[in-house]
Design an enzyme around this catalytic site. Sequence first.
Site, mmCIF file in Angstrom:
data_model
loop_
_atom_site.group_PDB
_atom_site.id
_atom_site.type_symbol
_atom_site.label_atom_id
_atom_site.label_comp_id
_atom_site.label_asym_id
_atom_site.label_seq_id
_atom_site.Cartn_x
_atom_site.Cartn_y
_atom_site.Cartn_z
ATOM 1 N N PRO A 118 0.821 -1.217 0.000
ATOM 2 C CA PRO A 118 0.000 0.000 0.000
ATOM 3 C C PRO A 118 0.856 1.269 0.000
ATOM 4 C CG PRO A 118 -0.470 -1.401 1.916
ATOM 5 C CD PRO A 118 0.721 -1.961 1.238
ATOM 6 N N GLU A 119 0.671 2.096 -1.015
ATOM 7 C CA GLU A 119 1.296 3.420 -1.072
ATOM 8 C C GLU A 119 0.158 4.434 -1.005
ATOM 9 O OE1 GLU A 119 4.123 3.722 -4.313
ATOM 10 O OE2 GLU A 119 4.494 1.576 -4.264
#
Length: 279
Positions: A2-3
């Site tokens: 997850p960014e």
Amino acid sequence: MPELPEVETIARSLNEQLAGQRIAGVSIGWPRSIARPGVEAFSEQLVGRTVQRVGRRGKFIVMDLYPSKHLIVHLRMTGQFLVCEDAWALESDRHTHVTIVFESGCVMRFRDVRKFGRFALVDDASEVLGALGLEPLSDTFTCEALAALLRSRRRQIKPALLDQTMVAGLGNIYVDEALWEARIHPLRTTHTLTEGEVARLHEAVRRVLAQAISNRGTTFRDYRDPQNLPGENQRALAVYGRKGEPCPRCASPIVRILVGQRGTHFCPVCQKLDPSCDP
DNA sequence: ATATCTGCCTGCTCGC
DNA sequence: TGCGAGCAGGCAGATA
């Protein structure tokens, strides 16, 4: 992994599902998932508080609680939230490390295969978020601010963009994508970038992130949103994970190298190391 | 100031 | 088929 776009997607979903909900119970399966305070205090202090709003700063999910405190979560590599209106319908498994049950009967589970994700319950959000750099989709992230930042440092552009104290929220996928879009080689040095290159990079960062958010994130491997749905942005990726495939711009094969121990994808024709090769 | 290395973790892929 | 080695990677912390 997850960014920013994945965390934004998760935060929006959590906000929709949890805002206004009062916490009835907390259970911890893997104590190290709780960075602070201690596991006991964490649970005790959480029960009875209400989720006011869920937001995001960089790659952190920030839950503002009523009447006080903030629950701040970093998902790291494989952290995942799953929310269900009916606690009985959402099973816990061996990768579920934190469970929060609400008075409504709604349940939120935190799964994390690699166990790198961390929760912090703090009075002041800046205790966790204080060192973060510019928020790339906010008004503070101007071309001038980025230029000043890059001018003041002498390091490779890729590690610089991954540095959360400079710009907050970029990770390996979106740095590679933004550098490709801006036609900048990942090994270029920050202070040698021309005005034009910085302008292209600034625009590329914003465009790549905004597009990924509108696609509800990139599911390269594990990513799922709180309703367990994958993102759609993987088909929009130009270089990440596409070693050997044709560059969408010039059809040259995409190359993968290591930059600061990180897998790095780029087009050796569009992204030249020598700045004099830039158009 | 910047670069490099280790530890944290588990699942997956690869070669034999 | 089974098994060990190597890899993936965000970030903190230590060292060069």
